[in-house]
Write a protein that holds these residues in place. Sequence first.
Motif, PDB file in Angstrom:
ATOM      1  N   GLU A 197      11.361  53.624 -73.670  1.00 30.36           N
ATOM      2  CA  GLU A 197      12.244  54.788 -73.645  1.00 30.36           C
ATOM      3  C   GLU A 197      13.684  54.374 -73.366  1.00 30.36           C
ATOM      4  O   GLU A 197      14.621  54.956 -73.905  1.00 30.36           O
ATOM      5  CB  GLU A 197      11.769  55.797 -72.604  1.00 30.36           C
ATOM      6  CG  GLU A 197      10.501  56.507 -73.011  1.00 30.36           C
ATOM      7  CD  GLU A 197       9.922  57.379 -71.901  1.00 30.36           C
ATOM      8  OE1 GLU A 197      10.266  57.166 -70.714  1.00 30.36           O
ATOM      9  OE2 GLU A 197       9.120  58.252 -72.236  1.00 30.36           O
ATOM     10  N   GLU A 220      11.422  57.325 -78.626  1.00 25.29           N
ATOM     11  CA  GLU A 220      10.592  58.384 -78.052  1.00 25.29           C
ATOM     12  C   GLU A 220       9.134  58.023 -78.311  1.00 25.29           C
ATOM     13  O   GLU A 220       8.546  58.454 -79.312  1.00 25.29           O
ATOM     14  CB  GLU A 220      10.944  59.729 -78.678  1.00 25.29           C
ATOM     15  CG  GLU A 220      12.365  60.161 -78.382  1.00 25.29           C
ATOM     16  CD  GLU A 220      12.726  61.471 -79.054  1.00 25.29           C
ATOM     17  OE1 GLU A 220      11.829  62.194 -79.523  1.00 25.29           O
ATOM     18  OE2 GLU A 220      13.929  61.769 -79.102  1.00 25.29           O
ATOM     19  N   LYS A 267       5.081  57.793 -78.327  1.00 22.99           N
ATOM     20  CA  LYS A 267       3.941  58.695 -78.180  1.00 22.99           C
ATOM     21  C   LYS A 267       2.780  57.853 -77.686  1.00 22.99           C
ATOM     22  O   LYS A 267       2.556  56.740 -78.172  1.00 22.99           O
ATOM     23  CB  LYS A 267       3.596  59.339 -79.512  1.00 22.99           C
ATOM     24  CG  LYS A 267       4.681  60.269 -79.995  1.00 22.99           C
ATOM     25  CD  LYS A 267       4.299  60.943 -81.277  1.00 22.99           C
ATOM     26  CE  LYS A 267       5.433  61.860 -81.702  1.00 22.99           C
ATOM     27  NZ  LYS A 267       5.218  62.446 -82.998  1.00 22.99           N
ATOM     28  N   GLU A 268       2.042  58.391 -76.726  1.00 22.20           N
ATOM     29  CA  GLU A 268       0.901  57.660 -76.175  1.00 22.20           C
ATOM     30  C   GLU A 268      -0.362  57.995 -76.950  1.00 22.20           C
ATOM     31  O   GLU A 268      -0.516  59.093 -77.473  1.00 22.20           O
ATOM     32  CB  GLU A 268       0.713  58.025 -74.700  1.00 22.20           C
ATOM     33  CG  GLU A 268       1.862  57.582 -73.825  1.00 22.20           C
ATOM     34  CD  GLU A 268       1.653  57.922 -72.354  1.00 22.20           C
ATOM     35  OE1 GLU A 268       0.507  58.186 -71.951  1.00 22.20           O
ATOM     36  OE2 GLU A 268       2.647  57.917 -71.618  1.00 22.20           O
ATOM     37  N   SER A 281       3.277  54.442 -79.590  1.00 20.19           N
ATOM     38  CA  SER A 281       3.703  54.434 -80.987  1.00 20.19           C
ATOM     39  C   SER A 281       5.131  54.936 -81.050  1.00 20.19           C
ATOM     40  O   SER A 281       5.468  55.947 -80.435  1.00 20.19           O
ATOM     41  CB  SER A 281       2.789  55.331 -81.816  1.00 20.19           C
ATOM     42  OG  SER A 281       3.214  55.348 -83.162  1.00 20.19           O
ATOM     43  N   ASP A 293       6.268  53.120 -88.396  1.00 19.32           N
ATOM     44  CA  ASP A 293       5.570  53.420 -87.147  1.00 19.32           C
ATOM     45  C   ASP A 293       5.149  52.091 -86.547  1.00 19.32           C
ATOM     46  O   ASP A 293       4.426  51.321 -87.186  1.00 19.32           O
ATOM     47  CB  ASP A 293       4.356  54.306 -87.395  1.00 19.32           C
ATOM     48  CG  ASP A 293       4.754  55.701 -87.844  1.00 19.32           C
ATOM     49  OD1 ASP A 293       5.692  56.256 -87.239  1.00 19.32           O
ATOM     50  OD2 ASP A 293       4.150  56.223 -88.791  1.00 19.32           O
TER      51      ASP A 293
END
Length: 153
Positions: free
Chosen positions: A3, A8, A10-11, A23, A34
């Motif tokens: 971060e 941003e 994503k888990e 990701s 990605d």
Amino acid sequence: MVEGLGYEPKEGKFDGSDTPYLSVRIPGSPWNYDITIFVDTDKKLVSLNSQFALYKGSADGIPQSALLGLLSENADLTFAQFRYTTSTKSFFLVANLRNRDITAIDLRRTIDEIVSGANRTQKFWDPKHWPKPAVDAAAPAKAALDKTEDRKK
């Protein structure tokens, strides 16, 4: 740390496993990438990868020029390398960093290398850019001959 680099994340967890990953989407041109980031089960490696899931055919259908291009690119990459996985029939760019004293700079360099390597090599991993298979020059003549034979019967 991810971060802090401005991403941003994503888990998630890998299918059938408790292994967590992050990701991040890297917007770009002509592709958005990605990148999956995870720590292996032994906690010795931090892995980053980006999958190019555009080709789902057999390995025999991949042109030799594409494979040689990706192998050649591997020699020019510092952190990452191209791989083809038969289980998913996909190309990946993968980087494994020792999980010791990793800094934000290490992650940024690795992510940047994956993105720039992917952009440079699209013609090798994207089937739309592969050379078309040679057409059998005798096929049209044979088809015409077959029609002539059918008319004679």
